[in-house]
Design a protein around this motif. Sequence first.
Motif, mmCIF file in Angstrom:
data_model
loop_
_atom_site.group_PDB
_atom_site.id
_atom_site.type_symbol
_atom_site.label_atom_id
_atom_site.label_comp_id
_atom_site.label_asym_id
_atom_site.label_seq_id
_atom_site.Cartn_x
_atom_site.Cartn_y
_atom_site.Cartn_z
ATOM 1 N N UNK A 3 0.810 -1.207 0.000
ATOM 2 C CA UNK A 3 0.000 0.000 0.000
ATOM 3 C C UNK A 3 0.851 1.269 0.000
ATOM 4 N N UNK A 4 0.432 2.236 -0.836
ATOM 5 C CA UNK A 4 0.991 3.588 -0.818
ATOM 6 C C UNK A 4 0.032 4.533 -0.111
ATOM 7 N N UNK A 5 -1.267 4.408 -0.426
ATOM 8 C CA UNK A 5 -2.292 5.266 0.176
ATOM 9 C C UNK A 5 -3.617 4.521 0.085
ATOM 10 N N UNK A 6 -4.234 4.243 1.221
ATOM 11 C CA UNK A 6 -5.497 3.498 1.225
ATOM 12 C C UNK A 6 -6.702 4.377 0.900
ATOM 13 N N UNK A 7 -6.525 5.706 0.917
ATOM 14 C CA UNK A 7 -7.646 6.590 0.603
ATOM 15 C C UNK A 7 -8.134 6.331 -0.825
ATOM 16 N N UNK A 8 -9.430 6.278 -0.998
ATOM 17 C CA UNK A 8 -10.001 6.119 -2.337
ATOM 18 C C UNK A 8 -10.193 4.679 -2.766
ATOM 19 N N UNK A 9 -9.709 3.693 -1.979
ATOM 20 C CA UNK A 9 -9.851 2.293 -2.381
ATOM 21 C C UNK A 9 -11.315 1.878 -2.406
ATOM 22 N N UNK A 10 -12.068 2.264 -1.376
ATOM 23 C CA UNK A 10 -13.487 1.919 -1.341
ATOM 24 C C UNK A 10 -14.269 2.566 -2.461
ATOM 25 N N UNK A 11 -13.913 3.803 -2.804
ATOM 26 C CA UNK A 11 -14.585 4.487 -3.904
ATOM 27 C C UNK A 11 -14.259 3.819 -5.241
ATOM 28 N N UNK A 12 -13.030 3.328 -5.372
ATOM 29 C CA UNK A 12 -12.664 2.601 -6.585
ATOM 30 C C UNK A 12 -13.444 1.302 -6.694
ATOM 31 N N UNK A 13 -13.653 0.634 -5.554
ATOM 32 C CA UNK A 13 -14.463 -0.585 -5.556
ATOM 33 C C UNK A 13 -15.886 -0.275 -6.022
ATOM 34 N N UNK A 14 -16.471 0.766 -5.462
ATOM 35 C CA UNK A 14 -17.829 1.150 -5.859
ATOM 36 C C UNK A 14 -17.892 1.459 -7.349
ATOM 37 N N UNK A 15 -16.889 2.157 -7.851
ATOM 38 C CA UNK A 15 -16.867 2.502 -9.272
ATOM 39 C C UNK A 15 -16.780 1.258 -10.145
ATOM 40 N N UNK A 16 -15.960 0.288 -9.739
ATOM 41 C CA UNK A 16 -15.844 -0.947 -10.507
ATOM 42 C C UNK A 16 -17.147 -1.713 -10.542
ATOM 43 N N UNK A 17 -17.832 -1.777 -9.408
ATOM 44 C CA UNK A 17 -19.138 -2.436 -9.350
ATOM 45 C C UNK A 17 -20.113 -1.736 -10.287
ATOM 46 N N UNK A 18 -20.145 -0.404 -10.231
ATOM 47 C CA UNK A 18 -21.073 0.361 -11.075
ATOM 48 C C UNK A 18 -20.763 0.170 -12.556
ATOM 49 N N UNK A 19 -19.482 0.183 -12.904
ATOM 50 C CA UNK A 19 -19.098 0.032 -14.309
ATOM 51 C C UNK A 19 -19.569 -1.310 -14.861
ATOM 52 N N UNK A 20 -19.377 -2.369 -14.087
ATOM 53 C CA UNK A 20 -19.774 -3.701 -14.558
ATOM 54 C C UNK A 20 -21.291 -3.838 -14.645
ATOM 55 N N UNK A 21 -22.013 -3.343 -13.630
ATOM 56 C CA UNK A 21 -23.469 -3.430 -13.670
ATOM 57 C C UNK A 21 -24.034 -2.622 -14.834
ATOM 58 N N UNK A 22 -23.441 -1.461 -15.093
ATOM 59 C CA UNK A 22 -23.906 -0.632 -16.217
ATOM 60 C C UNK A 22 -23.677 -1.329 -17.552
ATOM 61 N N UNK A 23 -22.677 -2.208 -17.594
ATOM 62 C CA UNK A 23 -22.384 -2.960 -18.818
ATOM 63 C C UNK A 23 -23.197 -4.239 -18.917
ATOM 64 N N UNK A 24 -24.091 -4.469 -17.941
ATOM 65 C CA UNK A 24 -24.949 -5.638 -17.995
ATOM 66 C C UNK A 24 -24.364 -6.888 -17.378
ATOM 67 N N UNK A 25 -23.255 -6.747 -16.629
ATOM 68 C CA UNK A 25 -22.627 -7.907 -15.996
ATOM 69 C C UNK A 25 -23.388 -8.293 -14.724
ATOM 70 N N UNK A 26 -23.351 -9.572 -14.333
ATOM 71 C CA UNK A 26 -23.989 -9.995 -13.079
ATOM 72 C C UNK A 26 -23.233 -9.461 -11.870
ATOM 73 N N UNK A 27 -23.899 -9.489 -10.711
ATOM 74 C CA UNK A 27 -23.341 -8.860 -9.518
ATOM 75 C C UNK A 27 -22.008 -9.474 -9.111
ATOM 76 N N UNK A 28 -21.824 -10.789 -9.241
ATOM 77 C CA UNK A 28 -20.556 -11.383 -8.820
ATOM 78 C C UNK A 28 -19.402 -10.895 -9.695
ATOM 79 N N UNK A 29 -19.634 -10.772 -10.999
ATOM 80 C CA UNK A 29 -18.600 -10.208 -11.873
ATOM 81 C C UNK A 29 -18.322 -8.760 -11.509
ATOM 82 N N UNK A 30 -19.374 -8.028 -11.134
ATOM 83 C CA UNK A 30 -19.209 -6.633 -10.752
ATOM 84 C C UNK A 30 -18.368 -6.495 -9.489
ATOM 85 N N UNK A 31 -18.617 -7.360 -8.510
ATOM 86 C CA UNK A 31 -17.846 -7.307 -7.265
ATOM 87 C C UNK A 31 -16.384 -7.677 -7.517
ATOM 88 N N UNK A 32 -16.153 -8.628 -8.397
ATOM 89 C CA UNK A 32 -14.772 -9.006 -8.734
ATOM 90 C C UNK A 32 -14.036 -7.824 -9.362
#
Length: 327
Positions: free
Chosen positions: A240-269
Amino acid sequence: MGAVVIFAPSPVLTVTIEDLDGEQDIHIHAGGQGVWQARMLHALGASVTLCGVFSGETGRVARHLLRDEGIQVLSVEGQGSNGAYVHDRRGGERQVLAESSGHRLTRHELDELYGLVIQAGIDAGTAILSGPAIEGIVPDDAYRRLASDLGTAGCTVIADLAGPRLEAAVSGGVSVMKIADDELKDSGRAASEQATDLVDAMQQLAADGAGTVIVTRAHLPSLLLHEGDVSEIHMPSLESVDTHGAGDSLTAGVAAALAAGKPIHDAVILGTAAGALNVTRHGLGTGDADTIEQLTRLVKIMPFQGGGAEPAEQSSPDDLARRLGRK
């Protein structure tokens, strides 16, 4: 990737001082939770629109910087000023030198912003509700109304919130709720940060209006509740260099996958891989799509076993390369 709208009521202007071979290296960016989510969504190739109020000198600069990054901004011209901060990272840890909170949104500003979010959310089909950097900027009930109205319009609503804003959004109904374990405990919903207590709280959140619940646990595996099943998300812990923003990046990845029509497990990955990469970087909400896609191969979703969990092992760059088959 699909399209995502972010409710980011009051972005901030950030100034960070770094050390570069003994010289002062000064960075100026737009910041705040919604901005960091937007930045990662853009990196992942999603079409992202950020809706917020931009006021005064700080707001004008923040808006200009966002548009320079390629992020579409739907803005309300505010009466006061946006928040700002100056952080010193030359010693390795963030030291606050100065902070300005920004102004509380007026009724007219909030009404105009609300309309922008509803319109853009209906067009996009996926929306993230993010919190303001400072308490008191937006009435908590705005999150309930937005969650309810966007959901009624058929939008997938993802909330990354805590405290009263979490309660408001859940009462309005959300598709996905992401929260950290300490925030869940501090809210009074979880008796402790023990896994079994967190699962109890997640099940209650689902009963109260959250479709899927994701709880991050720092170095421990995240927890996922979906359609009544509880899972653990395992990912090797990178240096780790900086833990700030990691949770927001996770949320963004979930949103990106769901918006692309991926299932929730793929989105969480995808979200877990995005969050893992972000901690290795100084820039909040930053990363590149190719590396994140490779890191998804290291993410494992396993049935929840109950009780404690071993800390995730830490991986050096060489370890990571071996795991990905580069050596």
